[in-house]
Design a protein around this motif. Structure first.
Motif, PDB file in Angstrom:
ATOM      1  N   LYS A 255      -0.519  -6.626 -10.239  1.00  0.00           N
ATOM      2  CA  LYS A 255      -1.201  -5.355 -10.464  1.00  0.00           C
ATOM      3  C   LYS A 255      -0.312  -4.259  -9.894  1.00  0.00           C
ATOM      4  O   LYS A 255       0.012  -4.267  -8.708  1.00  0.00           O
ATOM      5  CB  LYS A 255      -2.563  -5.350  -9.766  1.00  0.00           C
ATOM      6  N   GLU A 256       0.091  -3.328 -10.727  1.00  0.00           N
ATOM      7  CA  GLU A 256       0.888  -2.201 -10.291  1.00  0.00           C
ATOM      8  C   GLU A 256       0.173  -0.919 -10.664  1.00  0.00           C
ATOM      9  O   GLU A 256      -0.414  -0.806 -11.734  1.00  0.00           O
ATOM     10  CB  GLU A 256       2.278  -2.252 -10.940  1.00  0.00           C
ATOM     11  N   GLY A 257       0.217   0.045  -9.737  1.00  0.00           N
ATOM     12  CA  GLY A 257      -0.427   1.328 -10.009  1.00  0.00           C
ATOM     13  C   GLY A 257      -1.918   1.311  -9.802  1.00  0.00           C
ATOM     14  O   GLY A 257      -2.639   2.194 -10.273  1.00  0.00           O
ATOM     15  N   GLY A 258      -2.442   0.297  -9.080  1.00  0.00           N
ATOM     16  CA  GLY A 258      -3.863   0.268  -8.777  1.00  0.00           C
ATOM     17  C   GLY A 258      -4.214   1.248  -7.670  1.00  0.00           C
ATOM     18  O   GLY A 258      -3.340   1.742  -6.945  1.00  0.00           O
TER      19      GLY A 258
ATOM     20  N   LEU B  84       0.866  -1.174   0.000  1.00  0.00           N
ATOM     21  CA  LEU B  84       0.000   0.000   0.000  1.00  0.00           C
ATOM     22  C   LEU B  84       0.897   1.215   0.000  1.00  0.00           C
ATOM     23  O   LEU B  84       1.706   1.409   0.919  1.00  0.00           O
ATOM     24  CB  LEU B  84      -0.922   0.016   1.217  1.00  0.00           C
ATOM     25  N   GLY B  85       0.753   2.039  -1.028  1.00  0.00           N
ATOM     26  CA  GLY B  85       1.736   3.091  -1.214  1.00  0.00           C
ATOM     27  C   GLY B  85       3.075   2.437  -1.479  1.00  0.00           C
ATOM     28  O   GLY B  85       3.200   1.559  -2.342  1.00  0.00           O
ATOM     29  N   ASP B  86       4.070   2.815  -0.677  1.00  0.00           N
ATOM     30  CA  ASP B  86       5.391   2.205  -0.817  1.00  0.00           C
ATOM     31  C   ASP B  86       5.683   1.225   0.297  1.00  0.00           C
ATOM     32  O   ASP B  86       6.819   0.775   0.452  1.00  0.00           O
ATOM     33  CB  ASP B  86       6.473   3.306  -0.821  1.00  0.00           C
ATOM     34  N   VAL B  87       4.649   0.891   1.091  1.00  0.00           N
ATOM     35  CA  VAL B  87       4.867   0.059   2.266  1.00  0.00           C
ATOM     36  C   VAL B  87       4.377  -1.363   2.000  1.00  0.00           C
ATOM     37  O   VAL B  87       3.231  -1.574   1.588  1.00  0.00           O
ATOM     38  CB  VAL B  87       4.130   0.630   3.494  1.00  0.00           C
ATOM     39  N   ASN B  88       5.260  -2.324   2.230  1.00  0.00           N
ATOM     40  CA  ASN B  88       4.897  -3.733   2.081  1.00  0.00           C
ATOM     41  C   ASN B  88       4.097  -4.161   3.309  1.00  0.00           C
ATOM     42  O   ASN B  88       4.597  -4.115   4.431  1.00  0.00           O
ATOM     43  CB  ASN B  88       6.165  -4.578   1.951  1.00  0.00           C
TER      44      ASN B  88
ATOM     45  N   ASP C 108       3.491   2.433  10.279  1.00  0.00           N
ATOM     46  CA  ASP C 108       4.555   2.425   9.269  1.00  0.00           C
ATOM     47  C   ASP C 108       4.116   3.061   7.950  1.00  0.00           C
ATOM     48  O   ASP C 108       4.934   3.240   7.049  1.00  0.00           O
ATOM     49  CB  ASP C 108       5.008   0.981   8.990  1.00  0.00           C
ATOM     50  N   PHE C 109       2.832   3.410   7.838  1.00  0.00           N
ATOM     51  CA  PHE C 109       2.300   3.800   6.542  1.00  0.00           C
ATOM     52  C   PHE C 109       2.480   5.267   6.190  1.00  0.00           C
ATOM     53  O   PHE C 109       2.587   5.625   5.033  1.00  0.00           O
ATOM     54  CB  PHE C 109       0.797   3.460   6.463  1.00  0.00           C
ATOM     55  N   GLY C 110       2.408   6.134   7.184  1.00  0.00           N
ATOM     56  CA  GLY C 110       2.474   7.553   6.877  1.00  0.00           C
ATOM     57  C   GLY C 110       1.188   8.036   6.239  1.00  0.00           C
ATOM     58  O   GLY C 110       0.089   7.655   6.621  1.00  0.00           O
ATOM     59  N   SER C 111       1.303   8.826   5.174  1.00  0.00           N
ATOM     60  CA  SER C 111       0.142   9.475   4.551  1.00  0.00           C
ATOM     61  C   SER C 111      -0.790   8.494   3.858  1.00  0.00           C
ATOM     62  O   SER C 111      -1.983   8.773   3.705  1.00  0.00           O
ATOM     63  CB  SER C 111       0.609  10.530   3.551  1.00  0.00           C
ATOM     64  N   ALA C 112      -0.301   7.327   3.411  1.00  0.00           N
ATOM     65  CA  ALA C 112      -1.156   6.373   2.703  1.00  0.00           C
ATOM     66  C   ALA C 112      -2.315   5.925   3.576  1.00  0.00           C
ATOM     67  O   ALA C 112      -3.459   5.815   3.123  1.00  0.00           O
ATOM     68  CB  ALA C 112      -0.333   5.158   2.256  1.00  0.00           C
ATOM     69  N   LEU C 113      -2.052   5.673   4.884  1.00  0.00           N
ATOM     70  CA  LEU C 113      -3.109   5.244   5.782  1.00  0.00           C
ATOM     71  C   LEU C 113      -4.135   6.353   5.978  1.00  0.00           C
ATOM     72  O   LEU C 113      -5.337   6.120   5.948  1.00  0.00           O
ATOM     73  CB  LEU C 113      -2.515   4.812   7.119  1.00  0.00           C
TER      74      LEU C 113
ATOM     75  N   GLY D 253      -2.710   4.197  -3.522  1.00  0.00           N
ATOM     76  CA  GLY D 253      -2.124   3.306  -4.514  1.00  0.00           C
ATOM     77  C   GLY D 253      -1.686   1.989  -3.906  1.00  0.00           C
ATOM     78  O   GLY D 253      -1.324   1.909  -2.727  1.00  0.00           O
ATOM     79  N   TYR D 254      -1.739   0.928  -4.711  1.00  0.00           N
ATOM     80  CA  TYR D 254      -1.302  -0.373  -4.223  1.00  0.00           C
ATOM     81  C   TYR D 254      -0.631  -1.145  -5.349  1.00  0.00           C
ATOM     82  O   TYR D 254      -0.824  -0.877  -6.541  1.00  0.00           O
ATOM     83  CB  TYR D 254      -2.483  -1.182  -3.670  1.00  0.00           C
ATOM     84  N   THR D 255       0.153  -2.136  -4.943  1.00  0.00           N
ATOM     85  CA  THR D 255       0.781  -3.090  -5.862  1.00  0.00           C
ATOM     86  C   THR D 255       0.574  -4.474  -5.287  1.00  0.00           C
ATOM     87  O   THR D 255       0.705  -4.678  -4.075  1.00  0.00           O
ATOM     88  CB  THR D 255       2.285  -2.808  -6.013  1.00  0.00           C
ATOM     89  N   MET D 256       0.237  -5.421  -6.152  1.00  0.00           N
ATOM     90  CA  MET D 256       0.049  -6.802  -5.718  1.00  0.00           C
ATOM     91  C   MET D 256       0.754  -7.739  -6.688  1.00  0.00           C
ATOM     92  O   MET D 256       0.637  -7.586  -7.910  1.00  0.00           O
ATOM     93  CB  MET D 256      -1.435  -7.146  -5.633  1.00  0.00           C
ATOM     94  N   LYS D 257       1.483  -8.687  -6.128  1.00  0.00           N
ATOM     95  CA  LYS D 257       2.170  -9.683  -6.946  1.00  0.00           C
ATOM     96  C   LYS D 257       2.018 -11.047  -6.291  1.00  0.00           C
ATOM     97  O   LYS D 257       1.934 -11.155  -5.067  1.00  0.00           O
ATOM     98  CB  LYS D 257       3.657  -9.339  -7.089  1.00  0.00           C
TER      99      LYS D 257
END
Length: 325
Positions: free
Chosen positions: A301-304, A229-233, A264-269, A279-283
């Motif tokens: 999925k990148e950039g979702g 989520l964002g840049d946080v795994n 740990d998330f910062g602004s994303a949360l 934004g999220y990325t899933m692999k």
């Protein structure tokens, strides 16, 4: 002193001698030719007698089946099982195997397998012919072959034997079938639903949407994933899930649990809490059953963009009709 009669007699005698010499040569040639032909006939008769007495004959073969030991999004392995029968009293070497795989008359792959083995006397043996198709090579060569499609194929095999008395012998075989060109399913995180929230540890469900982009059904057995989520795994997991994804756009929804530390998330949360998208990325990978065997297909999925879905007790409507970014 010789007379004209003497000269005539000498010429005639010379002509007769020359004619007789030619006739003698012709008879001698005919005798030699006849002798050679007799030798050939004798050898042929001997060969037939040997073949008749000892029982030399041509081997037979049949394609018993084609199976797929391995298939994924990059390649497919095929194994052609050929049953070969040797009627002869001695082993016969299988010198070479020529093979060709084509689709609609277009070559997909070809090659040669040298020194393919020996078939035992009065025996039979199943020879396994391994073949590999690389999907990228096929798609680069034939642009009209699309990922997710099913294409017809024809396998042609030439078995080359060295049979005593009969000599080198080629036995052609062929078999038809269908193979898939697999494509990864489309995946989206439609929403995130918090089950337990604290800044030290939060438990949530990811509401996944999986769409089958293939022309054949997928039977989902397991899911392996990792999410950012964002840049946080926020971690991942391996789950045993059972679902059916119908061919050509079939959709299945899956809830997968995640546990993470919001601090740990910062602004994303805070964007999610305020109802904004993040934004999220899933692999990951999914294990599926198909008409062609088991496969492990990638999902990514990148950039979702997704958002927080609130429970009713937290003031949300908890409907599946919530807007998704």
């Amino acid at each position: 002193m010789s007379t004209s009669e003497d000269k005539t007699e000498v010429v005639e005698r010379g002509f007769k001698d020359e004619k007789k010499h030619k006739e003698d040569d012709k008879e001698e040639g005919e005798e030699k030719g006849g002798f050679i032909e007799k030798v050939k006939d004798f050898i042929h008769d001997i060969g037939e007698k040997i073949e008749e007495v000892i029982g030399f004959g041509k081997p037979t073969a049949d394609v018993k089946g084609i199976h797929i030991p391995k298939i994924n999004i990059h390649m497919i392995d095929l194994v052609v099982d050929v049953l070969i029968k040797n009627p002869n009293p001695v082993p016969i070497p299988l010198i070479d195997i020529n093979y060709l795989i084509e689709s609609d008359g277009r070559k997909l792959v070809s090659g040669l397998i040298p020194d393919a083995g020996t078939i035992h006397a009065h025996g039979e043996e199943t020879v396994k012919i391994p073949l590999t198709l690389i999907y990228d090579d096929i798609k680069k060569t034939y642009a009209d072959i699309k990922p997710g499609s099913i294409i017809p194929y024809r396998v042609k095999v030439d078995l080359i034997f060295d049979v005593p008395v009969l000599g080198r012998f080629t036995l052609p075989l062929e078999k038809k079938g269908e193979i898939p060109i697999p494509y990864k399913p489309d995946v989206d995180i439609e929403k995130i639903q918090f089950k337990k929230f604290s800044f030290e540890e939060t438990v949530a469900n990811l509401h996944l949407k999986l769409e089958n982009m293939n022309d054949f059904d997928l039977g989902l057995n397991a899911l392996e994933y990792e999410v950012w989520l964002g840049d946080v795994n926020i971690g991942g997991a391996e789950l045993s899930k059972s679902a059916k994804l119908e061919k050509s756009g079939g959709i299945s929804y899956i809830d997968v649990p995640v546990t993470f530390r919001p601090k740990d998330f910062g602004s994303a949360l805070w964007d999610m809490i305020r109802g904004k998208g993040t934004g999220y990325t899933m692999k990951g990978n999914i294990d599926v059953d198909t008409p062609f065997g088991a496969m492990k297909l990638p999902i990514s999925k990148e950039g979702g963009t997704t958002r927080l879905k609130k429970n009713r007790e937290d003031g949300g409507d908890d409907d599946d009709d919530d807007e998704v970014y």
